[in-house]
Design a protein around this motif. Structure first.
Motif, PDB file in Angstrom:
ATOM      1  N   GLY A   9      47.949 113.064 -25.008  1.00  0.00           N
ATOM      2  CA  GLY A   9      47.697 112.711 -23.359  1.00  0.00           C
ATOM      3  C   GLY A   9      46.763 113.318 -22.641  1.00  0.00           C
ATOM      4  N   PHE A  10      46.153 112.677 -21.531  1.00  0.00           N
ATOM      5  CA  PHE A  10      45.545 112.895 -20.237  1.00  0.00           C
ATOM      6  C   PHE A  10      45.999 114.771 -19.857  1.00  0.00           C
ATOM      7  CE2 PHE A  10      48.194 111.488 -17.288  1.00  0.00           C
ATOM      8  CZ  PHE A  10      47.680 112.309 -15.955  1.00  0.00           C
ATOM      9  N   ILE A  11      43.932 114.741 -19.403  1.00  0.00           N
ATOM     10  CA  ILE A  11      43.882 116.670 -18.511  1.00  0.00           C
ATOM     11  C   ILE A  11      44.257 115.938 -16.771  1.00  0.00           C
ATOM     12  CG2 ILE A  11      43.194 118.764 -18.719  1.00  0.00           C
ATOM     13  CD1 ILE A  11      44.420 118.159 -21.160  1.00  0.00           C
ATOM     14  N   MET A  12      44.975 116.262 -16.323  1.00  0.00           N
ATOM     15  CA  MET A  12      44.756 116.595 -14.735  1.00  0.00           C
ATOM     16  C   MET A  12      43.830 117.150 -14.196  1.00  0.00           C
ATOM     17  SD  MET A  12      47.098 117.240 -11.699  1.00  0.00           S
ATOM     18  CE  MET A  12      48.514 116.063 -12.216  1.00  0.00           C
ATOM     19  N   SER A  13      42.084 116.313 -13.423  1.00  0.00           N
ATOM     20  CA  SER A  13      41.467 117.695 -13.195  1.00  0.00           C
ATOM     21  C   SER A  13      41.117 116.769 -11.546  1.00  0.00           C
ATOM     22  CB  SER A  13      39.859 116.761 -13.325  1.00  0.00           C
ATOM     23  OG  SER A  13      39.684 117.275 -14.657  1.00  0.00           O
ATOM     24  N   SER A  71      49.047 115.956 -21.424  1.00  0.00           N
ATOM     25  CA  SER A  71      48.650 116.860 -23.181  1.00  0.00           C
ATOM     26  C   SER A  71      49.272 118.247 -22.503  1.00  0.00           C
ATOM     27  CB  SER A  71      46.903 117.041 -23.041  1.00  0.00           C
ATOM     28  OG  SER A  71      46.721 117.845 -24.248  1.00  0.00           O
ATOM     29  N   THR A  72      49.567 118.726 -24.247  1.00  0.00           N
ATOM     30  CA  THR A  72      50.182 120.058 -23.953  1.00  0.00           C
ATOM     31  C   THR A  72      49.746 120.516 -24.979  1.00  0.00           C
ATOM     32  OG1 THR A  72      51.936 118.957 -25.603  1.00  0.00           O
ATOM     33  CG2 THR A  72      52.813 118.873 -23.362  1.00  0.00           C
ATOM     34  N   LYS A  73      48.572 120.401 -24.937  1.00  0.00           N
ATOM     35  CA  LYS A  73      47.850 121.266 -25.960  1.00  0.00           C
ATOM     36  C   LYS A  73      47.688 122.658 -25.524  1.00  0.00           C
ATOM     37  CE  LYS A  73      46.099 117.669 -29.253  1.00  0.00           C
ATOM     38  NZ  LYS A  73      47.810 118.370 -30.145  1.00  0.00           N
ATOM     39  N   ALA A  78      41.842 120.257 -25.567  1.00  0.00           N
ATOM     40  CA  ALA A  78      42.821 119.484 -25.684  1.00  0.00           C
ATOM     41  C   ALA A  78      42.827 118.164 -25.164  1.00  0.00           C
ATOM     42  CB  ALA A  78      43.766 120.202 -24.381  1.00  0.00           C
ATOM     43  N   SER A  79      41.393 117.560 -24.120  1.00  0.00           N
ATOM     44  CA  SER A  79      41.229 116.248 -24.044  1.00  0.00           C
ATOM     45  C   SER A  79      40.472 115.783 -25.201  1.00  0.00           C
ATOM     46  CB  SER A  79      40.296 116.245 -22.459  1.00  0.00           C
ATOM     47  OG  SER A  79      39.964 114.748 -22.844  1.00  0.00           O
ATOM     48  N   ARG A  80      41.197 115.019 -26.189  1.00  0.00           N
ATOM     49  CA  ARG A  80      40.523 114.558 -26.700  1.00  0.00           C
ATOM     50  C   ARG A  80      39.967 112.836 -27.510  1.00  0.00           C
ATOM     51  NH1 ARG A  80      41.668 118.372 -30.451  1.00  0.00           N
ATOM     52  NH2 ARG A  80      40.524 117.719 -32.188  1.00  0.00           N
ATOM     53  N   PRO A  81      39.259 112.293 -26.219  1.00  0.00           N
ATOM     54  CA  PRO A  81      40.218 110.320 -26.659  1.00  0.00           C
ATOM     55  C   PRO A  81      38.814 110.354 -27.747  1.00  0.00           C
ATOM     56  CG  PRO A  81      38.327 111.675 -24.083  1.00  0.00           C
ATOM     57  CD  PRO A  81      39.157 112.414 -25.419  1.00  0.00           C
ATOM     58  N   PHE A  82      40.492 109.050 -28.175  1.00  0.00           N
ATOM     59  CA  PHE A  82      39.673 108.589 -29.514  1.00  0.00           C
ATOM     60  C   PHE A  82      40.526 109.026 -30.685  1.00  0.00           C
ATOM     61  CE2 PHE A  82      36.627 106.728 -26.517  1.00  0.00           C
ATOM     62  CZ  PHE A  82      37.272 105.629 -25.895  1.00  0.00           C
ATOM     63  N   ASP A  83      40.866 110.696 -30.648  1.00  0.00           N
ATOM     64  CA  ASP A  83      41.200 111.258 -31.441  1.00  0.00           C
ATOM     65  C   ASP A  83      42.331 110.508 -31.894  1.00  0.00           C
ATOM     66  OD1 ASP A  83      39.497 113.698 -33.381  1.00  0.00           O
ATOM     67  OD2 ASP A  83      41.964 114.113 -32.857  1.00  0.00           O
TER      68      ASP A  83
END
Length: 409
Positions: free
Chosen positions: A228-232, A209-211, A218-223
């Protein structure tokens, strides 16, 4: 006869807390652990947000002189393993250590150690490279360190299957105990990959994600607006134990593992194929000797990538048929981000807590549902309800799929 396998201990290090209760409290509240990266090292990279940990105290688990000998991923994994053993209340002086193993994996291993030493070699020469480089960098060092500290001499190795790593570790540990080879196994994963190099690589893939202006959203699955994903980073470890072994010592049972499905897409190095994921769910259900309609909840892989979330939704429909619309599905990566090799273990722990407290954890930031993702994703707020049977999904680059079936303890 297949032996029963239960969970008697859990441990976690995560962006939402470095112990189980803190993590679970934040999950119930729908809190995000995603923050902006302030370092200038990331200034030329499109993504500048991550689920990084800034409150981990390694000296709670290791002596100060030891810490410099272990990469951060090893420290995370060791801490989670020690928490799991503490919760299990297993007596290390009484357990048969030849029958206790350790399956703690990692997708990347000691990445920061590798990068630091490569820089040292380029700038100062090969003679300045640390003698600890190799043992710090290799993926199996969490399992090795835990074995040294506990004396466990059963099977010990590190699974490496990208984002499916710790689900594979848990599943293979389950099989080992169920078939009588071990009495107990510490299983899970650890990861510390928040580095400019990894960010640059995933950024070039357009996978993250670039949000950057709204990290928590920024992490908004199924939306529909996911990008994109967020690294943790962090670790999750479960102490799996044969039922009679746990019962005999009076252990508290947190839940039971009743099935495990593992498949490979054999399709593409990064793009998912829903049929492989569907088959893994079907195998977990079949081996659990239950019916699809018996499942109450799925902790989805749900990474918040455009293709991945649609593929997983299709996989659930393929595996469950019409009953897919009767169960609840949520992605806790909406809050914790994606912990790569540790993701499955952290999500397995969340699933166990969900079952124990009869709470479906939410998918936060689901404000504009994707029409192609039309299941019940527990939008934005946790919901109360009995969860007797649940699945936890894990899918990794390379087409690796691993699904665990849990029963309420």
């Amino acid at each position: 006869m297949k032996r029963r396998v239960v969970v008697t201990g859990t441990g976690v290090v995560s962006p939402l807390g470095n112990d189980i209760e803190t993590l679970w409290d934040n999950i119930k509240k729908g809190k995000s652990g995603i923050k902006r990266l302030e370092s200038d090292e990331f200034k030329d990279i499109n993504t500048k947000i991550a689920g990084y940990i800034d409150d981990f105290d390694s000296e709670k688990y290791l002596e100060a002189k030891e810490i410099k000998r272990y990469d951060l991923f090893t420290q995370y994994g060791y801490a989670a393993a020690m928490q799991a053993l503490e919760q299990s209340k297993v007596n290390l002086d009484k357990v048969d250590k030849d029958r206790v193993g350790i399956y703690i994996g990692s997708g990347a291993g000691g990445l920061q150690t590798l990068l630091d030493n490569h820089k040292t070699m380029l700038e100062k020469g090969a003679k300045r490279v640390s003698p600890f480089l190799i043992p710090m960098a290799i993926n199996n060092m969490v399992s090795g360190l835990v074995a040294i500290k506990t004396g466990f001499r059963g099977p010990s190795f590190a699974v490496v299957s990208a984002c499916a790593t710790s689900n594979h570790a848990i599943g293979e540990a389950y099989f080992n105990i169920a078939h009588g080879y071990s009495d107990a196994i510490l299983a899970g994963g650890a990861e510390a990959t928040i580095t400019p190099l990894y960010f640059a690589g995933f950024s070039k893939m357009r996978a993250m994600s670039t949000k950057n202006d709204t990290p928590e959203r920024a992490s908004r699955p199924f939306d529909l607006d996911r990008d994109g994903f967020i690294m943790s980073e962090g670790a999750g470890v479960l102490f799996l134990e044969e039922y009679e072994h746990a019962k005999k010592r009076g252990a508290t049972i947190l839940g039971e593992i009743i099935g495990y499905g593992s498949t490979t897409d054999a399709y593409h190095i990064t793009a998912p194929d829903y049929q492989g994921a569907a088959k893994a769910m079907k195998l977990a259900i079949e081996r659990a000797e239950i019916q699809p309609e018996d499942v109450d909840y799925i902790n989805a892989h749900g990474t918040s990538t455009p293709a991945g979330d649609i593929s997983e939704t299709k996989a659930i429909k393929e595996a469950f048929g019409e009953s897919a619309y009767d169960l609840k599905v949520s992605s806790t990566k909406s809050m914790a981000g994606h912990l790569f090799g540790a993701a499955g273990a952290v999500e397995a722990i969340i699933t166990l807590k969900s079952m124990a407290e009869s709470i479906f954890p939410p998918t936060i930031n689901l404000e504009n549902p994707d029409p192609e993702c039309d299941l019940d994703y527990v939008e934005n707020k946790a919901v109360e309800g009995n969860i007797n049977l649940a699945l936890s999904n894990g899918f990794g680059f390379g087409g690796h799929n691993a699904v665990i079936a849990f029963k309420k303890g």
